[in-house]
Design a protein around this motif. Structure first.
Motif, mmCIF file in Angstrom:
data_model
loop_
_atom_site.group_PDB
_atom_site.id
_atom_site.type_symbol
_atom_site.label_atom_id
_atom_site.label_comp_id
_atom_site.label_asym_id
_atom_site.label_seq_id
_atom_site.Cartn_x
_atom_site.Cartn_y
_atom_site.Cartn_z
ATOM 1 N N ARG A 1 5.257 4.209 -7.161
ATOM 2 C CA ARG A 1 5.041 4.893 -6.025
ATOM 3 C C ARG A 1 6.199 6.083 -5.999
ATOM 4 N N PHE A 2 5.820 7.284 -5.739
ATOM 5 C CA PHE A 2 6.772 8.294 -5.502
ATOM 6 C C PHE A 2 6.072 9.638 -4.503
ATOM 7 N N ARG A 3 6.940 10.551 -4.276
ATOM 8 C CA ARG A 3 6.539 11.690 -3.355
ATOM 9 C C ARG A 3 6.761 12.807 -4.477
ATOM 10 N N ASP B 1 12.939 8.686 -4.212
ATOM 11 C CA ASP B 1 12.184 7.967 -3.333
ATOM 12 C C ASP B 1 11.265 7.304 -4.159
ATOM 13 N N LEU B 2 11.669 6.739 -5.436
ATOM 14 C CA LEU B 2 10.958 6.013 -6.406
ATOM 15 C C LEU B 2 10.903 4.730 -6.112
ATOM 16 N N ASP B 3 9.719 4.002 -6.139
ATOM 17 C CA ASP B 3 9.554 2.796 -5.881
ATOM 18 C C ASP B 3 8.775 1.951 -7.092
ATOM 19 N N LYS C 1 0.743 -1.268 -0.085
ATOM 20 C CA LYS C 1 -0.200 -0.117 -0.030
ATOM 21 C C LYS C 1 0.935 1.250 0.052
ATOM 22 N N GLN C 2 0.437 2.206 -0.846
ATOM 23 C CA GLN C 2 1.425 3.518 -0.808
ATOM 24 C C GLN C 2 1.041 4.248 0.487
ATOM 25 N N GLY C 3 2.109 5.109 0.893
ATOM 26 C CA GLY C 3 1.861 5.772 2.066
ATOM 27 C C GLY C 3 1.088 6.996 1.855
ATOM 28 N N ARG C 4 0.839 7.658 3.028
ATOM 29 C CA ARG C 4 0.235 8.926 3.010
ATOM 30 C C ARG C 4 0.484 9.912 1.896
ATOM 31 N N GLY C 5 1.883 10.052 2.010
ATOM 32 C CA GLY C 5 2.603 11.235 1.049
ATOM 33 C C GLY C 5 2.995 10.596 -0.417
ATOM 34 N N GLU C 6 2.652 9.264 -0.427
ATOM 35 C CA GLU C 6 3.111 8.678 -1.702
ATOM 36 C C GLU C 6 2.193 8.576 -2.792
ATOM 37 N N LEU C 7 2.325 8.784 -3.813
ATOM 38 C CA LEU C 7 1.391 9.105 -4.856
ATOM 39 C C LEU C 7 1.543 7.737 -5.664
ATOM 40 N N ALA C 8 0.469 6.721 -5.793
ATOM 41 C CA ALA C 8 0.773 5.553 -6.483
ATOM 42 C C ALA C 8 0.109 5.374 -7.882
#
Length: 608
Positions: free
Chosen positions: A605-607, A580-582, A298-305
């Motif tokens: 996923r990234f910020r 922070d790229l995933d 799951k993406q984090g709160r500050g991550e855009l998926a």
């Protein structure tokens, strides 16, 4: 690639009555005491006796094909010559059900022919056959010639010789070197009884009762059991297709990583759907490898998926909505933005002028809610009827889904199927002239192909430009086992033109705002190492994020034993340099026989 569920005929092999290589026909039969099967096969890919009528050529029947439009049998000389380049087996095309059985000692009189599966235009190699045969059974119940063992030691590591430049790159007339090249080795066994043992499945069983195994378990292996296709010059030589001479119902239903334990043996054929194929009279026992579908985090709160997912010609009549919804909710963990490819119009392949796809999309959104996911909103642009390629009447297009609780879409009027979206500068920032909008839809590069869909999204106050793509299919390219080496990839011409336009549009955004967050994603229909990818990436405007994964994990699609990249998510420098790229290629389809699409979805996923 063309869908593995379409562009196929029902028969496993098409009739051997057309697409033959012409030759002079002799008026008198060759003498039986001077012609054997190895004389028919010769030391190149085409027979030195093509077009010749031969008489009373002896051998033992090794396999009988009673189905499809290419009925006939294989037989083999039990007394081989000393030349490893000459095959001792050949197919006899009878057109009707053969009146012979495995173990029959026969003599065959007929005409030697070269049949090109799929037609000469495919560039495929030809199969040496005896046609219009008169068959005499001399005796029955004879021992079948021992199967030649095909294994890691016998198959060379080099794939194919370079074609003869004087023959447009064809290898047909080159002397076979079976100890040097894999394709030459397989050709030297064409029509012969061969066997593999304890082989790992590298492409799952398809609807046509065929699968692929490897005899080289360590060759570019993935951690899940497949074989990665990593470059044009590092071919996987251990791949071989398996079909069966038995009942379809008895064919094993295998996934990647399963094993055909014990011996699988039968004649070595060549067909238009993969080249060299072991047509098994004896199948090994399937041992399941326990492969499971993957789930991304799951993406984090500050991550855009952001995800891309080709849902393979989805229309309201399909029975896969619940499964696709479950995949998006459970396996992809409900990304914030999902670019869908191959969404069809409201009545699917019915070609009646319908172009709207609201019923298709809303049915999927409702299924996602039922699966426990968010109530996605969506944006798209209906294509002009029958102008975007794909299944006739289906009007496939890209669609943005987005979760309004996490991300907003910037609507800007003016985008339609024929109007080109542009880029302007407003308060020092890049802005699309229309959102959603299509990139240069009138350009010839998009003829009979999907036009990219561009849109602006906002996440935590930051604008992200997303471009959804579905580039020109690889259909029409010559196969890896073609007579032309290296094979001609004719589809690249249009795809390169398309990639050039996408890169130019991204470049326009970045010239307007150097630090803009831009994502170009979708079914690129080409590999991460291809020239298409290089054109998309340009001079650093984009970077294919799947390259952040180890090479053994870079695949989104499984075709003819090769796990390969077709779906990509490319990012602008501001995203790549954020550290922070995933990236995750979520393997839920391509490796499984019960797939709901032939593509695996991708998640970034990234910020911002």
């Amino acid at each position: 690639m063309p869908s593995k569920r379409t562009a196929r005929i029902g028969a496993l092999t098409v009739a051997a009555v057309c697409s033959t290589v012409s030759a002079v026909v002799l008026t008198t039969p060759a003498r039986a005491d001077t012609v054997h099967i190895h004389d028919i096969q010769g030391t190149t890919r085409t027979s030195p006796l093509a077009g010749t009528k031969v008489a009373d050529v002896p051998g033992i029947v090794t396999g009988v094909r009673t189905y499809g439009s290419s009925k006939g049998f294989w037989y083999q000389d039990p007394t081989p010559d000393a030349d490893p380049a000459t095959s001792e087996g050949v197919f006899v095309f009878t057109s009707s059900t053969p009146k012979v059985a495995v173990g029959d000692s026969v003599t065959v009189t007929g005409t030697v022919s070269e049949y090109v599966p799929g037609g000469v235009s495919t560039g495929n190699q030809s199969v040496t056959e005896v046609t219009k045969p008169t068959v005499t059974v001399v005796s029955s119940g004879n021992p079948v010639p021992a199967a030649t063992v095909v294994d890691a030691r016998s198959v060379p590591d080099d794939y194919a010789p370079a074609g003869d430049t004087a023959a447009a790159g064809s290898v047909n007339a080159l002397p076979l070197e079976p100890a040097k090249y894999a394709l030459d080795y397989y050709e030297s066994l064409e029509g012969m009884n061969v066997q593999v043992a304890d082989t790992r499945v590298v492409t799952a069983t398809d609807p046509y009762s065929e699968l692929w195994v490897t005899v080289k378990p360590h060759e570019h292996a993935t951690r899940r059991g497949g074989t990665v296709y990593g470059s044009y010059t590092s071919q996987n030589t251990g791949r071989i297709q398996i079909q069966s001479l038995g009942a379809t119902a008895d064919f094993p239903t295998a996934n990647v990583g399963d094993k055909l334990a014990g011996v699988t043996s039968g004649p070595l054929d060549y067909n238009q759907f993969g080249g060299y194929t072991l047509v098994a009279g004896r199948l090994g026992t399937l041992q399941k490898g326990g492969l499971e579908r993957e789930t991304t985090r799951k993406q984090g709160r500050g991550e855009l998926a952001v995800a891309t997912y080709n849902v393979e010609n989805l229309d309201p009549g399909d029975g896969t909505f619940a499964a696709h919804a479950s995949a998006i909710v459970n396996n992809l963990n409900s990304p914030d933005i999902v670019s869908l490819e191959e969404i069809q119009d409201n009545n699917g392949a019915t070609d009646d002028g319908t172009v709207a796809a609201d019923q298709t999309v809303n049915k999927l959104i409702d299924a996602i809610v039922a699966a426990g996911g968010p109530k996605y909103q969506w944006r798209s642009i209906d294509p002009v009827n029958d102008q975007d390629g794909g299944e006739p009447g289906g009007n496939i297009r890209q669609v943005f889904l987005f979760n309004p609780e996490r991300v907003s879409f910037t609507d800007r009027a003016g985008g339609d199927s024929t109007t080109a979206v542009g880029v302007t500068k407003v308060h020092g920032k890049a802005q699309l002239t229309a959102s959603p909008g299509r990139i240069d839809p009138a350009n010839d590069a998009w003829k009979s192909s999907r036009k990219p869909l561009a849109g602006e999204f906002v996440f935590h106050g930051q604008t992200v430009f997303v471009i959804a793509n579905h580039l020109n299919s690889k259909g029409g390219d010559q196969g890896l086992t073609a007579q032309y080496q290296p094979p001609i990839r004719s589809s690249e011409v249009q795809r390169h033109a398309q990639a050039t336009l996408v890169n130019a549009f991204v470049n326009e955004i970045l010239k307007t705002q150097k630090n803009a967050d831009v994502i170009a994603l979708g079914d690129m229909n080409d590999f991460e190492f291809s020239d298409t990818a290089k054109i998309l990436e340009g001079h650093g405007e984009l970077w294919s994020a799947i390259k952040s994964l180890p090479k053994s994990q870079r695949y989104t699609y499984d075709y003819q034993g090769n796990a390969q990249v077709l779906d990509q998510i490319l990012v602008s420098p501001s995203i790549r340099k954020g550290c922070d790229l995933d990236y995750d290629s979520v393997h839920i389809n391509s490796e499984f026989s019960d797939q709901i699409s032939d593509h695996d979805p991708q998640v970034l996923r990234f910020r911002p």
